[in-house]
Design a protein around this motif. Structure first.
Motif, PDB file in Angstrom:
ATOM      1  N   GLU A 199      41.212  40.965  50.513  1.00 23.09           N
ATOM      2  CA  GLU A 199      41.976  40.053  49.568  1.00 23.09           C
ATOM      3  C   GLU A 199      41.580  40.596  48.215  1.00 23.09           C
ATOM      4  O   GLU A 199      42.535  40.231  47.330  1.00 23.09           O
ATOM      5  N   ASN A 200      40.593  41.211  47.619  1.00 23.33           N
ATOM      6  CA  ASN A 200      40.405  41.692  46.351  1.00 23.33           C
ATOM      7  C   ASN A 200      39.375  42.841  46.265  1.00 23.33           C
ATOM      8  O   ASN A 200      38.931  43.287  47.232  1.00 23.33           O
ATOM      9  N   GLU A 201      39.340  43.281  45.010  1.00 25.08           N
ATOM     10  CA  GLU A 201      38.476  44.485  44.820  1.00 25.08           C
ATOM     11  C   GLU A 201      37.000  44.117  45.183  1.00 25.08           C
ATOM     12  O   GLU A 201      36.357  45.126  45.809  1.00 25.08           O
ATOM     13  N   GLU A 202      36.720  43.180  45.074  1.00 22.52           N
ATOM     14  CA  GLU A 202      35.266  42.438  45.317  1.00 22.52           C
ATOM     15  C   GLU A 202      34.927  42.717  46.821  1.00 22.52           C
ATOM     16  O   GLU A 202      33.799  43.182  47.338  1.00 22.52           O
ATOM     17  N   GLU A 203      35.776  42.516  47.756  1.00 19.61           N
ATOM     18  CA  GLU A 203      35.661  42.568  49.118  1.00 19.61           C
ATOM     19  C   GLU A 203      35.658  44.353  49.519  1.00 19.61           C
ATOM     20  O   GLU A 203      35.018  44.615  50.540  1.00 19.61           O
ATOM     21  N   VAL A 204      36.392  45.065  48.648  1.00 19.64           N
ATOM     22  CA  VAL A 204      36.361  46.737  48.986  1.00 19.64           C
ATOM     23  C   VAL A 204      34.930  46.962  48.700  1.00 19.64           C
ATOM     24  O   VAL A 204      34.404  47.508  49.459  1.00 19.64           O
ATOM     25  N   ILE A 205      34.461  46.629  47.657  1.00 22.56           N
ATOM     26  CA  ILE A 205      32.993  47.027  47.116  1.00 22.56           C
ATOM     27  C   ILE A 205      32.044  46.568  48.103  1.00 22.56           C
ATOM     28  O   ILE A 205      31.280  47.131  48.718  1.00 22.56           O
ATOM     29  N   LYS A 206      32.223  45.227  48.663  1.00 22.19           N
ATOM     30  CA  LYS A 206      31.298  44.672  49.429  1.00 22.19           C
ATOM     31  C   LYS A 206      30.994  45.349  50.794  1.00 22.19           C
ATOM     32  O   LYS A 206      30.022  45.634  51.314  1.00 22.19           O
ATOM     33  N   HIS A 207      32.281  45.710  51.380  1.00 21.01           N
ATOM     34  CA  HIS A 207      32.482  46.576  52.699  1.00 21.01           C
ATOM     35  C   HIS A 207      31.665  47.933  52.494  1.00 21.01           C
ATOM     36  O   HIS A 207      31.162  48.322  53.226  1.00 21.01           O
ATOM     37  N   LYS A 208      32.307  48.384  51.249  1.00 25.15           N
ATOM     38  CA  LYS A 208      31.560  50.070  50.970  1.00 25.15           C
ATOM     39  C   LYS A 208      30.036  49.758  50.980  1.00 25.15           C
ATOM     40  O   LYS A 208      29.393  50.873  51.541  1.00 25.15           O
TER      41      LYS A 208
END
Length: 133
Positions: free
Chosen positions: A67-76
């Motif tokens: 849903e957002n860039e924060e989720e990308v970073i969280k999973h990374k």
């Protein structure tokens, strides 16, 4: 409704270790030559089939749209803490869109991306660093 994906793997244990970390859950069924994951979000029935040989990547890649860039970073961050090398591609042009993403690769060479689409683009001009195109 759930999407169903089955892939062939050469080392069931290594593949289960990889996918349990990526999916953040354990398989619901494991046999000598088979493992099955049932994910609720996204709805996915994902199975691993042990084969003696897998020649190359039979698909372009797999992925999770978040849903957002924060989720990308969280999973990374989560996967890097588990020992994965994550290839990051932030603010890239790919597949007629501007995206933030990262990639991990399973033991048989299948690539998985976690991505967020920031905006659509009318032209297909992949950034040189973008892997999806």
């Amino acid at each position: 409704m759930k999407m169903h994906v089955g892939i062939n793997v050469t080392d069931l244990e290594k593949s289960m270790e990889f996918y349990s970390k990526v999916f953040n859950t354990d398989p619901v069924k494991v046999k000598a030559n088979y493992a099955k994951y049932l994910l609720k979000d996204p709805g996915l029935n994902f199975k691993l089939n042990l084969k003696g040989k897998v020649s190359g990547n039979q698909v372009g890649h797999f992925g999770f749209q978040v849903e957002n860039e924060e989720e990308v970073i969280k999973h990374k961050d989560r996967l890097e803490k588990l020992g994965f090398f994550a290839r990051e591609e932030m603010d890239v042009y790919c597949c007629y869109a501007t995206q933030d993403k990262f990639w991990v690769t399973d033991p048989d060479g299948n690539e998985w991306e976690f991505f967020y689409t920031k905006s659509d683009r009318e032209v297909h001009e992949p950034t040189k660093s973008a892997s999806c195109c």
